[in-house]
Write a protein that holds these residues in place. Structure first.
Motif, mmCIF file in Angstrom:
data_model
loop_
_atom_site.group_PDB
_atom_site.id
_atom_site.type_symbol
_atom_site.label_atom_id
_atom_site.label_comp_id
_atom_site.label_asym_id
_atom_site.label_seq_id
_atom_site.Cartn_x
_atom_site.Cartn_y
_atom_site.Cartn_z
ATOM 1 N N TYR A 306 91.396 -18.563 104.663
ATOM 2 C CA TYR A 306 92.852 -18.306 104.593
ATOM 3 C C TYR A 306 93.257 -18.086 103.254
ATOM 4 C CZ TYR A 306 92.798 -20.987 109.131
ATOM 5 O OH TYR A 306 92.762 -21.354 110.562
ATOM 6 N N LEU A 307 94.463 -17.146 103.221
ATOM 7 C CA LEU A 307 94.851 -16.769 101.843
ATOM 8 C C LEU A 307 96.422 -16.838 101.828
ATOM 9 C CD1 LEU A 307 92.886 -13.658 100.993
ATOM 10 C CD2 LEU A 307 92.399 -15.818 100.368
ATOM 11 N N ARG A 308 97.062 -17.291 100.795
ATOM 12 C CA ARG A 308 98.481 -17.298 100.379
ATOM 13 C C ARG A 308 99.014 -16.173 101.001
ATOM 14 N NH1 ARG A 308 99.926 -20.827 95.122
ATOM 15 N NH2 ARG A 308 101.862 -20.665 96.108
ATOM 16 N N GLU A 309 100.551 -16.011 101.435
ATOM 17 C CA GLU A 309 101.066 -14.935 102.103
ATOM 18 C C GLU A 309 101.374 -13.942 100.862
ATOM 19 O OE1 GLU A 309 105.055 -14.368 104.402
ATOM 20 O OE2 GLU A 309 104.985 -15.874 103.175
ATOM 21 N N GLN A 310 101.462 -14.451 99.647
ATOM 22 C CA GLN A 310 101.627 -13.616 98.641
ATOM 23 C C GLN A 310 100.257 -12.796 98.379
ATOM 24 O OE1 GLN A 310 102.274 -16.833 98.711
ATOM 25 N NE2 GLN A 310 104.494 -16.955 98.133
ATOM 26 N N VAL A 311 99.350 -13.451 98.430
ATOM 27 C CA VAL A 311 98.201 -12.476 98.142
ATOM 28 C C VAL A 311 97.821 -11.258 99.117
ATOM 29 C CG1 VAL A 311 95.328 -12.810 98.152
ATOM 30 C CG2 VAL A 311 96.888 -14.693 97.309
ATOM 31 N N VAL A 312 98.002 -11.860 100.251
ATOM 32 C CA VAL A 312 97.818 -10.736 101.385
ATOM 33 C C VAL A 312 98.897 -9.824 101.057
ATOM 34 C CG1 VAL A 312 98.322 -10.192 103.870
ATOM 35 C CG2 VAL A 312 96.940 -12.215 102.770
ATOM 36 N N ALA A 313 100.315 -10.038 100.531
ATOM 37 C CA ALA A 313 101.187 -9.036 100.677
ATOM 38 C C ALA A 313 100.962 -8.365 99.195
ATOM 39 C CB ALA A 313 102.532 -9.767 100.695
ATOM 40 N N GLY A 314 100.317 -8.612 98.230
ATOM 41 C CA GLY A 314 100.283 -8.085 97.032
ATOM 42 C C GLY A 314 101.217 -8.415 96.174
ATOM 43 N N GLU A 315 101.979 -9.790 96.300
ATOM 44 C CA GLU A 315 102.979 -9.974 95.411
ATOM 45 C C GLU A 315 102.633 -11.248 94.489
ATOM 46 O OE1 GLU A 315 105.630 -11.398 98.382
ATOM 47 O OE2 GLU A 315 105.902 -9.626 99.164
ATOM 48 N N GLY A 316 103.402 -11.502 93.684
ATOM 49 C CA GLY A 316 103.134 -12.614 92.658
ATOM 50 C C GLY A 316 103.645 -13.996 93.165
ATOM 51 N N PHE A 317 103.262 -14.876 92.518
ATOM 52 C CA PHE A 317 103.397 -16.428 93.118
ATOM 53 C C PHE A 317 104.563 -17.009 92.833
ATOM 54 C CE2 PHE A 317 99.460 -16.346 95.133
ATOM 55 C CZ PHE A 317 98.460 -15.818 94.532
ATOM 56 N N PRO A 318 105.226 -17.998 93.660
ATOM 57 C CA PRO A 318 106.252 -18.635 92.741
ATOM 58 C C PRO A 318 105.682 -19.867 92.041
ATOM 59 C CG PRO A 318 105.806 -19.230 95.339
ATOM 60 C CD PRO A 318 105.161 -17.994 95.133
ATOM 61 N N GLU A 319 106.472 -20.439 91.102
ATOM 62 C CA GLU A 319 105.971 -21.358 90.438
ATOM 63 C C GLU A 319 105.854 -22.681 91.185
ATOM 64 O OE1 GLU A 319 108.270 -21.951 87.068
ATOM 65 O OE2 GLU A 319 108.047 -19.871 86.138
ATOM 66 N N GLY A 320 105.049 -23.509 90.608
ATOM 67 C CA GLY A 320 104.662 -24.801 91.366
ATOM 68 C C GLY A 320 103.356 -24.602 92.598
ATOM 69 N N ALA A 321 103.017 -25.979 92.738
ATOM 70 C CA ALA A 321 102.048 -25.929 93.887
ATOM 71 C C ALA A 321 102.415 -25.796 95.236
ATOM 72 C CB ALA A 321 101.685 -27.422 93.828
#
Length: 818
Positions: A306-321
């Protein structure tokens, strides 16, 4: 306490132990000492306490030379030494004392004698690795008691001795040191450095490793016996100590130790094998599959990634856990169950959040592995509750589960759910550690692929934004373009094309190629393209424009070169004016006989070389001729002479086509299907239609205010002849304003007025004043300033540009529909 050293220890043979006990092969305890730049001990393992006699509390902060009482002197009875002759490995320098004194700047190893008294402690084997990075640590020392390797069988085979490390060495600063170790150990390859990092600081237990094949950067040639009995025991242990295999509990103590050692070693080999199988590509999808397939079935029976949505979309991450709203995409699922069993229940591609009470949420928020020895009915029901109308319980209940985070730079990118069949041995603490290490390596590989994909996306977005949207029709010509990205990863390049409207119904056609690839090349392309547009608007001659572009490239820096082909088409005169800066020549296809030819132009040097003159040539063209300009990525193939590609270009460009679009497609098909193309491609084709003389009307006016009325009259009359009387009122009004300004500001040259009938009605007024007019605000009482505002309001488009003799002010009107 250093757990690793305790686990890796053989029976103690320190001071007070009257008889020397023989250690099992590979199980000799190893001392680990780290010395800082002041010569003080910053880490002192349990193995160091046993070997040198000082407890950790007394050792930390003391001078290393006081705690490591060794001498390089040979034993008096050299012949009786169990290892025969010895010397500092490869003559790398003096003994350990010099290393401790800061006089050694390279890895070294040797054998030394303890200068302190004590039965059973005579000689030590040592390895010293200078740490030359920015941190406080200066020296990594590994040492072992040589007496533990004495042998009784003269006929026993001999192997090399090398430090080996199993799981978990814990000491303050180890993570920071681990990150720097590949950079700061001198005289080591990247592979060797990575092995030291994984063994010394990430995996941990310091022990001796006897092997004929594995070596660290410095390994003395001491022989050590491998007894037949020990060899047999290790072979028996190897058969049951694979990752996930059972470890028998009813073995003799020494054989149990061998099993433990072999189990550790098997896991090391497994992790090294996995490391070699993942990361072969920087493609994110391929990397995900490699990670999933590397663990099934050897380590687990089911692996869901499983990967975070932002990883799949090629985007940056929001701050925080991550939280309960974070979406996780199921990107891969590998298993050993019957085909299709998992597909409908947990399909790849599904995105979902995870509730806070699940082990998955615990893993992704803490960044630590979560071990569930057996999934109970209650937990299976709890997990299945989030799957609407799909009963996942038969797939997971009673299985052993390990959830490991995929993270890099302290950011959780995703996690893996690992499941074992009920009949297989449960995951245990050693599996937890192995899974965590595996996930850490996989996380770094995934992050590399993610960052590379992100950079490629940024570069492609930048490049796409800089490539112009060219109008299919310009004055007297039709234009078609194609851009093809490179066929290899990292091949975002600096190829571009452009067209610029020039005074006199002329059009500038440009194709260029910044040498190199990547984000910097795309950015450089944007700078050069903007510069070409700006200088073309100044109506600079082609050779002068390239000269100025070369000067600009010199000011931007000496890291980039570019080729550029610049052509100006005059549809009224039927003339091409071209200059070349190191680019491949254009192809001209003659409309009369369909013959194509490479135009013979002075090649010139690439933009950025500096100090090289450029030459321009004029070529007469006829209506219907086609000009083809492209970058070398279209015609150049590795291993093939570029002349073959140019010949194919000429042949395909001459092929009849129903339209400009089809003509471009014909060229692409002919050249792009040869194979071997890796570079990006820019292609521009222009059909040079020309403008007939009956569609052009021109007048010369004097610098007399009375000429304003004459200009209005001739314009009205010409539009009536052309059947464009509907445009006469507005055209007459605007021509009067432009001629009035020209009469007011011109100096000695006559004013020229010209009308051109094409896709639009173009009106141009030339004079010898170089000052360009500007729109200004005009109040009710102002005498001047309203003329250009009127032109701007009534025209389809208007503009002004400098010429060699002065300036041209022009406007266009849309032709009425017939």
């Amino acid at each position: 306490m250093d757990r690793g050293t305790e686990v890796g220890a053989a029976p103690s043979h320190g001071a007070g132990n009257g008889a020397v006990e023989h250690a099992a092969a590979g199980r000799v305890p190893l001392a680990v000492v780290v010395v800082d730049r002041d010569g003080l001990v910053s880490h002192w393992s349990s193995g160091a306490r046993r070997l040198f006699g000082a407890p950790k509390e007394e050792a930390l902060g003391r001078h290393a030379v006081d705690l490591l009482p060794v001498s390089g002197a040979l034993p008096d009875d050299a012949d009786a030494a169990p290892f025969g002759a010895y010397a500092t490995y490869d003559g790398l320098g003096p003994g350990l004392e010099s290393s401790l004194g800061g006089r050694l700047s390279y890895p070294a190893a040797g054998r030394a004698r303890l200068t302190t008294t004590g039965p059973g402690r005579t000689d030590v084997l040592w390895w010293a690795y200078p740490l030359v990075g920015p941190g406080r640590e200066r020296l990594l020392v590994l040492a072992a008691d040589a007496a533990a390797m004495r042998h009784e069988d003269d006929d026993a085979s001999f192997e090399r001795i090398a430090p080996g490390f199993a799981l978990h060495t814990d000491f303050p600063g180890s993570e920071e040191l681990a990150r720097r170790l590949p950079e700061i150990l001198p005289s080591m390859s990247v592979g060797e450095s990575a092995r030291i990092v994984s063994q010394v600081l990430e995996l941990g237990y310091p022990v001796m490793e006897f092997s004929q094949n594995d070596r660290v950067p410095v390994t003395p040639d001491w022989g050590v016996p491998r007894r037949a009995e020990r060899k047999a025991r290790r072979e028996r242990a190897a058969r049951v100590a694979a990752p996930g295999g059972p470890v028998p509990q009813d073995l003799p103590e020494d054989e149990g130790e061998d099993l433990e050692y072999v189990a550790v070693r098997e896991r090391l080999e497994f992790l090294n094998e996995v490391s070699g199988r993942i990361g072969t590509s920087l493609d994110l999808s391929q990397t995900i599959l490699e990670v999933s397939r590397a663990v099934v079935p050897r380590f687990t029976d089911v692996a869901g990634t499983y990967l975070r949505e932002q990883v799949v979309a090629g985007e940056g991450f929001p701050e925080g856990a991550p939280d309960t709203t974070t979406l996780w995409h199921r990107v891969a699922l590998e298993h050993t169950d019957e085909p299709g069993r998992w597909d409908d229940v947990v399909p790849v591609g599904e995105a979902m959040p995870f509730p806070a009470h699940t082990p998955f949420f615990q893993c992704m928020t803490t960044g630590e592995p979560v071990l569930v020895p057996r999934i109970s009915e209650r937990m299976g029901h709890m997990i299945a509750a989030q799957f609407e109308k799909r009963d996942i319980r038969p797939l997971i209940t009673n299985r052993s589960m390990l959830v490991v985070p995929l993270k890099a730079r302290n950011v959780v990118l995703g996690f893996m759910i690992l499941l074992r069949h009920p009949e297989r041995v449960e995951f245990n603490d050693m599996d937890r550690v192995t899974g965590a290490e595996l996930a850490a390596r996989a996380g770094l590989v995934l992050d590399n692929a993610r960052m590379y994909t992100y950079q490629e996306s940024v570069a492609e977005t930048l490049q796409d934004s800089m490539l112009p949207t060219i109008a299919p029709r310009m004055a007297g010509c039709d234009i078609a373009t194609r851009y093809l990205p490179g066929t290899l990863l990292g091949r975002v390049g600096g190829d571009w094309f452009d067209s610029v409207k020039l005074p006199g119904s002329r059009t500038a056609l440009v194709v260029g190629d910044v040498m190199g690839h990547g984000l910097n090349s795309a950015a450089m392309m944007g700078q050069l393209r903007t510069a070409v547009q700006t200088m073309a608007a100044l109506d600079l001659p082609p050779a002068q424009l390239l000269r100025n572009l070369d000067d600009l490239a010199q000011r931007l820096g000496d890291n980039y070169l570019a080729t550029c082909l610049y052509a100006v088409y005059d549809p009224i005169a039927g003339m091409l004016h071209l200059a070349n800066a190191g680019h491949i020549p254009p192809v001209l296809v003659r409309a009369g006989d369909g013959r194509s030819e490479l135009l013979d132009l002075p090649t010139g040097a690439p933009i950025g070389v500096g100090g090289v003159p450029f030459e321009a040539v004029r070529v007469r063209v006829e209506p219907g001729d086609r000009l083809v300009m492209c970058t070398d990525g279209l015609v150049e193939v590795r291993g093939e002479d570029i002349g073959v590609g140019l010949a194919t270009l000429c042949e395909s460009a001459a092929h009849p086509a129903a339209s400009m679009v089809h003509a471009c497609d014909t060229i692409i098909r002919a050249l792009n299907t040869r194979g071997g193309r890796k570079d990006d491609v820019a292609l521009l084709m222009a059909r040079l239609n020309g403008i007939e003389s009956e569609d052009v009307a021109a007048w010369r006016l004097t610098l007399d205010p009375v000429e304003v009325g004459r200009a209005r009259a001739v314009v009205r009359e010409q539009l009536h002849v052309w059947g464009l009387s509907a445009l006469a009122d507005n055209a007459e009004l605007m021509v009067g304003e432009l001629v009035t300004n020209a009469v007011r500001h011109a100096h000695s040259r006559r004013i020229e007025l010209r009308l051109v009938r094409g896709d639009t009605l173009l009106c141009e007024v030339d004079d010898d004043d170089h000052t360009l007019p500007m729109l200004v605000s005009a109040g009710p009482g102002d005498e001047f300033g309203r003329g250009l505002r009127l032109v701007s309001a009534l025209s389809r488009e208007w503009g002004a540009s400098r010429t060699g003799a002065g300036k041209t002010v022009w406007f266009e009107l849309t032709l009425p529909r017939s």
